[in-house]
Every structure is written in C-alpha cells, then in structure tokens.
Motif scaffolding. Structure first.
Motif, mmCIF file in Angstrom:
data_model
loop_
_atom_site.group_PDB
_atom_site.id
_atom_site.type_symbol
_atom_site.label_atom_id
_atom_site.label_comp_id
_atom_site.label_asym_id
_atom_site.label_seq_id
_atom_site.Cartn_x
_atom_site.Cartn_y
_atom_site.Cartn_z
ATOM 1 N N GLU A 277 0.832 -1.210 0.000
ATOM 2 C CA GLU A 277 0.000 0.000 0.000
ATOM 3 C C GLU A 277 0.864 1.256 0.000
ATOM 4 O OE1 GLU A 277 -3.548 2.096 2.688
ATOM 5 O OE2 GLU A 277 -2.869 0.052 3.135
ATOM 6 N N GLU A 278 1.893 1.260 0.848
ATOM 7 C CA GLU A 278 2.779 2.425 0.918
ATOM 8 C C GLU A 278 3.568 2.591 -0.384
ATOM 9 O OE1 GLU A 278 6.537 4.145 3.599
ATOM 10 O OE2 GLU A 278 5.637 2.202 4.057
ATOM 11 N N GLY A 279 4.081 1.474 -0.894
ATOM 12 C CA GLY A 279 4.846 1.537 -2.134
ATOM 13 C C GLY A 279 4.007 1.972 -3.317
ATOM 14 N N ALA A 280 2.769 1.478 -3.384
ATOM 15 C CA ALA A 280 1.881 1.858 -4.485
ATOM 16 C C ALA A 280 1.601 3.358 -4.470
ATOM 17 C CB ALA A 280 0.574 1.069 -4.391
ATOM 18 N N LYS A 281 1.480 3.929 -3.266
ATOM 19 C CA LYS A 281 1.258 5.371 -3.156
ATOM 20 C C LYS A 281 2.456 6.144 -3.679
ATOM 21 C CE LYS A 281 0.175 9.015 0.197
ATOM 22 N NZ LYS A 281 -0.074 9.332 1.631
ATOM 23 N N ILE A 282 3.658 5.671 -3.371
ATOM 24 C CA ILE A 282 4.870 6.333 -3.848
ATOM 25 C C ILE A 282 4.960 6.249 -5.368
ATOM 26 C CG2 ILE A 282 7.391 6.223 -3.846
ATOM 27 C CD1 ILE A 282 7.212 5.326 -0.920
ATOM 28 N N TRP A 283 4.641 5.077 -5.924
ATOM 29 C CA TRP A 283 4.665 4.940 -7.376
ATOM 30 C C TRP A 283 3.655 5.876 -8.031
ATOM 31 C CZ3 TRP A 283 6.919 1.438 -11.122
ATOM 32 C CH2 TRP A 283 8.023 0.743 -10.627
ATOM 33 N N ASP A 284 2.495 6.035 -7.419
ATOM 34 C CA ASP A 284 1.502 6.970 -7.960
ATOM 35 C C ASP A 284 2.038 8.396 -7.963
ATOM 36 O OD1 ASP A 284 -0.417 5.060 -8.492
ATOM 37 O OD2 ASP A 284 -1.459 5.312 -6.578
ATOM 38 N N GLU A 285 2.777 8.745 -6.917
ATOM 39 C CA GLU A 285 3.281 10.111 -6.788
ATOM 40 C C GLU A 285 4.502 10.370 -7.662
ATOM 41 O OE1 GLU A 285 4.063 10.425 -2.643
ATOM 42 O OE2 GLU A 285 1.954 10.745 -2.089
ATOM 43 N N CYS A 286 5.352 9.360 -7.836
ATOM 44 C CA CYS A 286 6.654 9.583 -8.470
ATOM 45 C C CYS A 286 6.867 8.865 -9.801
ATOM 46 C CB CYS A 286 7.775 9.169 -7.511
ATOM 47 S SG CYS A 286 7.841 10.103 -5.974
ATOM 48 N N ALA A 287 6.032 7.882 -10.121
ATOM 49 C CA ALA A 287 6.314 7.082 -11.320
ATOM 50 C C ALA A 287 5.231 7.169 -12.387
ATOM 51 C CB ALA A 287 6.533 5.622 -10.927
ATOM 52 N N TRP A 288 3.982 6.979 -12.005
ATOM 53 C CA TRP A 288 2.938 6.850 -13.017
ATOM 54 C C TRP A 288 2.491 8.203 -13.546
ATOM 55 C CZ3 TRP A 288 3.770 2.316 -14.326
ATOM 56 C CH2 TRP A 288 3.846 1.255 -13.427
ATOM 57 N N ILE A 289 2.434 8.314 -14.856
ATOM 58 C CA ILE A 289 1.968 9.542 -15.507
ATOM 59 C C ILE A 289 0.475 9.723 -15.237
ATOM 60 C CG2 ILE A 289 1.637 10.708 -17.725
ATOM 61 C CD1 ILE A 289 4.052 9.083 -18.767
ATOM 62 N N ALA A 290 0.098 10.938 -14.867
ATOM 63 C CA ALA A 290 -1.310 11.267 -14.641
ATOM 64 C C ALA A 290 -1.859 12.024 -15.850
ATOM 65 C CB ALA A 290 -1.458 12.113 -13.379
ATOM 66 N N ASP A 292 -3.279 14.790 -16.173
ATOM 67 C CA ASP A 292 -3.035 16.232 -16.230
ATOM 68 C C ASP A 292 -1.546 16.581 -16.240
ATOM 69 O OD1 ASP A 292 -2.461 15.483 -13.665
ATOM 70 O OD2 ASP A 292 -3.733 16.982 -12.685
ATOM 71 N N ASP A 293 -0.671 15.612 -16.444
ATOM 72 C CA ASP A 293 0.768 15.869 -16.475
ATOM 73 C C ASP A 293 1.235 16.433 -17.813
ATOM 74 O OD1 ASP A 293 1.040 14.981 -13.913
ATOM 75 O OD2 ASP A 293 1.960 13.056 -14.423
ATOM 76 N N LEU A 299 -3.657 10.174 -23.029
ATOM 77 C CA LEU A 299 -3.169 9.097 -23.879
ATOM 78 C C LEU A 299 -2.118 8.244 -23.179
ATOM 79 C CD1 LEU A 299 -2.718 11.071 -27.224
ATOM 80 C CD2 LEU A 299 -4.636 9.595 -26.589
ATOM 81 N N TYR A 300 -1.467 8.825 -22.165
ATOM 82 C CA TYR A 300 -0.321 8.165 -21.538
ATOM 83 C C TYR A 300 -0.548 7.849 -20.067
ATOM 84 C CZ TYR A 300 1.452 10.625 -25.618
ATOM 85 O OH TYR A 300 1.613 11.100 -26.884
ATOM 86 N N ALA A 301 -1.708 8.233 -19.529
ATOM 87 C CA ALA A 301 -1.979 8.018 -18.108
ATOM 88 C C ALA A 301 -1.880 6.534 -17.762
ATOM 89 C CB ALA A 301 -3.369 8.544 -17.752
ATOM 90 N N ALA A 410 9.862 7.231 -13.863
ATOM 91 C CA ALA A 410 9.689 8.601 -13.409
ATOM 92 C C ALA A 410 8.443 9.224 -14.017
ATOM 93 C CB ALA A 410 10.909 9.442 -13.772
ATOM 94 N N ARG A 411 7.684 9.886 -13.193
ATOM 95 C CA ARG A 411 6.554 10.689 -13.670
ATOM 96 C C ARG A 411 7.082 12.016 -14.213
ATOM 97 N NH1 ARG A 411 1.579 12.448 -9.665
ATOM 98 N NH2 ARG A 411 0.436 13.777 -11.152
ATOM 99 N N ASP A 412 8.140 12.517 -13.569
ATOM 100 C CA ASP A 412 8.828 13.718 -14.008
ATOM 101 C C ASP A 412 10.321 13.395 -14.050
ATOM 102 O OD1 ASP A 412 10.233 16.163 -14.161
ATOM 103 O OD2 ASP A 412 8.601 17.249 -13.187
ATOM 104 N N PRO A 413 10.896 13.146 -15.240
ATOM 105 C CA PRO A 413 12.301 12.740 -15.318
ATOM 106 C C PRO A 413 13.255 13.681 -14.603
ATOM 107 C CG PRO A 413 11.239 12.389 -17.430
ATOM 108 C CD PRO A 413 10.245 13.127 -16.568
ATOM 109 N N GLU A 414 13.018 14.968 -14.673
ATOM 110 C CA GLU A 414 13.936 15.923 -14.041
ATOM 111 C C GLU A 414 13.961 15.742 -12.528
ATOM 112 O OE1 GLU A 414 16.716 18.636 -13.269
ATOM 113 O OE2 GLU A 414 16.119 18.087 -15.322
#
Length: 463
Positions: A277-290, A292-293, A299-301, A410-414
C-alpha cells in the motif's frame, strides 16, 4: 485464447487459492509487482489474444504450497498483459530472474506498416505471456514454422513483454514527423538524457525508436520471446541493441531481502515496492503519468518514463579495497546491509547526522547511501527502480566484463531521476562505475480489454 482454456485457468486459480501478495512472497523480487501469479491480481484474460488454440505443454506437479502462498513451479506462472485494472503494463514493475532488453530503429516510414507491426507484436506477446506458441503450430513441412519452438514445453514462466517508445518514434532529430504523431509527443519525453558523472556513453548502446523489455523466470522462455518478436519486426524495424541480464534465483521459501549487486552489497533496499500500500502510493506520486501531467496526458496516463542505464563495474579495482573502505563507499555493512549509523537490519533508516565519539560522521557524506538519501530527504522524491546484473566474459586486457542494467521509472524525469543522477558527482562509488548505455522511453499504459493492440490510442488520436 479459447474459452475452454480461459475457464481452465480460472478454475485452476480458484482451486489453488492464489493470492497476488502470496505469489510475490514466493518470488520475493527487489521491487516485485509484476512477477505475478498464475493470473495476476488486477488483470484478466477475458479478451486474450486470438489465433492460437493449442494449450502450452506444462509438466504435471504442484504449483503452490498447501496454503497457496509459495510458487513451486515457476513454469506455471502466468502474467497476462491485457486488462490490468491499474492501467500499467505488468512488466514495468517486475524483477523476474532473466531479462532481454531490445531497442529497435524503425526501418519503415509507412504508418500503416507500423500499426501492423504493433498488432502482430501484441498478438504474439499475449500468446507467449499466456504460455502459448506465437501462433498455432502446424505440420507443413515445406514452410517455415510459425514459432521457433525452443519454448514449446516450458509454459509462460512469468513472462512479461513491455512496450516503450523513444522520442524519435514521434519525431526525428531533424524535426520530421514520421508517422503523424509529432503533435502528441509527450513534453517530458527527451530524445536523450543530459550528461552525468561517470558517463562514457557508446552510441551503439544508447537510444532507439522502439523498446521491448522482456523478462521471465526461465532464460529460454525469455530468449524465445525476444527471438520471435525480432522475427516479426523483420523489414519494419531492426535491432539497435540487445542487453541480457539476470537476477538471483528464486526459491520455494522465498527471499526476504534486497538482492545483492555484483560488488556483494544489497542493492535497492529503499526502492518502494509497488505491491504494498505504501509503495503503491509512492509509485503513484513519483512514477505513473497522470492525465493532467501533459496536454495529451490522457493518452499516456498509467504509463511512465523509463530511464534506461547500463554500466560496467570495475571489479579489479573494487576487489583490492579493504572491507572497511568498501563499506565506507557504500555506507552499509557488507554482510547484513545495515546502515553504518546502526539498526537491526537492511530496512533501518540511515541517520546521516549520526557521529561517533570523536564527532566523525558514521556515514561518510560521499558514500552512496548519503548522496542519494540526501536528495530523497531534501525533495521527497523517491527513485522507483529495478536492476538486473550482467556479465560477459573478459575484455582484451583480461578484465572481467559485468555490471548492471537499471530502469528508473519517473513521472517527471527531471525531479524523479535526473536530480538523483547528478548526485554521482559527489559519490565516491563513481570511481568504480562506467556508464556506457542510456535511453529514455515512454512506457505505454497497460493494454485495455477493448484494445486491439498496444498503443492504439495514439494512432486513433491522430487519425
């Protein structure tokens, strides 16, 4: 896939009492989440590939322990690529035992031929990931077999095939719109990463237009999938580079630790596990494209940007260092993986401010753990990553050739990757690494039940 076979798989799953986390405990990967069960939780084969009827040949025997927790026959692990409810390609998160990473340069400039390739790849990948041949075998003696045959008897073995696109798939470096997709190219998809400390990049190991990340618990299943996907691409795309890696062998009892790298230290102890659960939250925040990104984020969410890196380890130099020096450079004990600031095990939180009686830092500021943990502490951005080891004999000087392939999601590579890589300039471990390969990929969202082929939404949006 036939309705009969679908029913068989579902019945077997129910009888085995399969649970997603139970299977992951049995597989116990560093950052597992895709190494999957007979039928991965959250996925369905309700709209599986068509064109194949022959069931895979799998030896008889128990798959699971009596409580349904432990995998006892890796050949029976099935990770369907279609219908994942979380919207992600399963293989993006996984750490199976074997990997074949393949980058392609496109040959054809015909949009329709590209779509045809993706359709053929999707059908083949679905069949192989389910444990089937590429296509229905036949007995025609005077035509080439439709499947190369080396994995007929081996089952799916947890096979995943994940698809990625490079920036040059959308638009060439000189600005040419290759397939009518330039208008929807993701803004954060770079053609190449900027230069980082330790980079000695070789063009033959960098970039590409298309990417396949193929992973499985059986090396021959992995090779078979790569070989047949390359066959299908003939005349439309050619291999630019192919990298083969391995992970530690799983056991029926599972493996409760982070894997060791080829320097002998536990690697990835802080990598968030997307299966928790904790890891999935981190992946949502830092890895998966949303959605509105990006202007075309819908198309990429559910996809992600994968930062591919390949590096050589300087074994001879490392092996000459004392144990004390090796531990100083890493910031952990070699045997247990405990931070030098103390703790019960490898999961202990490192204290970068802890000092000894003389006021000296217990964790050297130039250690690997200090450099990378400090960025996490400052930014709150985790690196979601996996890694496979590789080795390939010796070079012309008789020195061992080996190292690691890593993928940073990365959701945001930079913010989620490049800032981490900049920290290599302050890290003493850089002296023992040589980065030779680099690429940036848009890993597409998972294949939906109503899609005919992977990436279909891109071509429909630009029709």
């Amino acid at each position: 896939m036939s309705e009969i076979r679908e029913g068989q798989i579902q019945e077997e799953n129910e009888r085995a009492g399969v649970t997603r986390r139970g299977a992951l405990r049995g597989l116990a990967g560093l950052a597992a989440g895709a190494a999957a069960t007979v039928l991965v939780g959250g996925c369905s084969n309700s709209a599986a590939a068509t064109g194949t009827k022959s069931a895979p040949v799998i030896p008889d025997g128990e798959r699971w322990s009596e409580d349904g927790d432990v995998v006892t026959n890796v050949q029976r692990i099935v990770s369907p690529m279609r219908g994942c409810e979380d919207g992600h390609q399963p293989g993006v998160m996984g750490s199976q035992q074997n990997v074949q990473a393949v980058a392609f340069n496109m040959i054809t400039e015909d949009r329709d031929k590209v779509i045809k390739l993706l359709k053929e790849w999707t059908t083949a990948a679905e069949n192989m990931c389910a444990g089937y041949p590429v296509k229905e075998p036949d007995a025609k003696k005077y035509s080439a077999p439709k499947d190369t045959g080396e994995a007929y008897d081996l089952g799916a073995a947890g096979l995943t095939i994940s698809f990625g696109l490079g920036a040059t798939f959308f638009q060439t470096s000189d600005g040419k719109d290759r397939y009518g997709l330039a208008s929807i190219k993701p803004e954060k998809l770079d053609a190449a990463m900027r230069k980082f400390p330790g980079d000695y990049l070789e063009d033959a190991e960098c970039g590409g237009d298309l990417f396949l990340l193929i992973a499985a618990e059986d090396p021959k299943v992995c090779f078979h999938a790569m070989r047949n996907m390359v066959r299908i691409a003939y005349g439309k795309a050619s291999i630019k580079w192919n990298k083969v890696g391995y992970y530690h062998t799983i056991s029926p009892e599972g493996y409760a630790h982070a894997d060791r790298d080829l320097f002998g230290f536990r690697d990835g102890t802080t990598a968030p596990d997307p299966g928790t659960e904790e890891g999935a939250k981190i992946w949502d925040e830092c890895a998966w494209i949303a959605a509105d990104d990006d202007p075309n984020g819908k198309l990429y969410a559910g996809g992600t940007y994968m930062m591919w890196r390949a590096f050589n380890m300087k074994f001879e130099s490392w092996d000459e260092q004392t144990l004390q020096e090796q531990e100083r450079v890493i910031g952990r004990t070699k045997l247990e993986g405990i931070p030098l600031s103390g703790g019960d095990d490898e999961s202990a939180e490192p204290d970068l401010k802890a000092t000894d009686a003389d006021g000296n830092a217990l964790i050297d500021p130039r250690s690997h753990i200090a450099c990378f943990r400090s960025y996490l502490n400052e930014s709150g951005h985790y690196m979601c990553r996996w890694g496979w080891n590789w080795s390939n004999g010796i070079d012309g000087l008789g020195q061992l050739q080996g190292g690691m392939y890593t993928g940073g999601m990365a959701r945001d590579p930079e913010k989620d990757f490049y800032q981490y890589m900049d920290r290599w300039r302050d890290c003493d471990l850089t002296d023992y690494f040589k980065f030779t390969g680099s690429a940036v990929w848009l890993m597409l969202p998972g294949l939906k039940s109503d899609q005919e082929y992977i990436g279909q939404q891109l071509f429909e949006a630009t029709a």
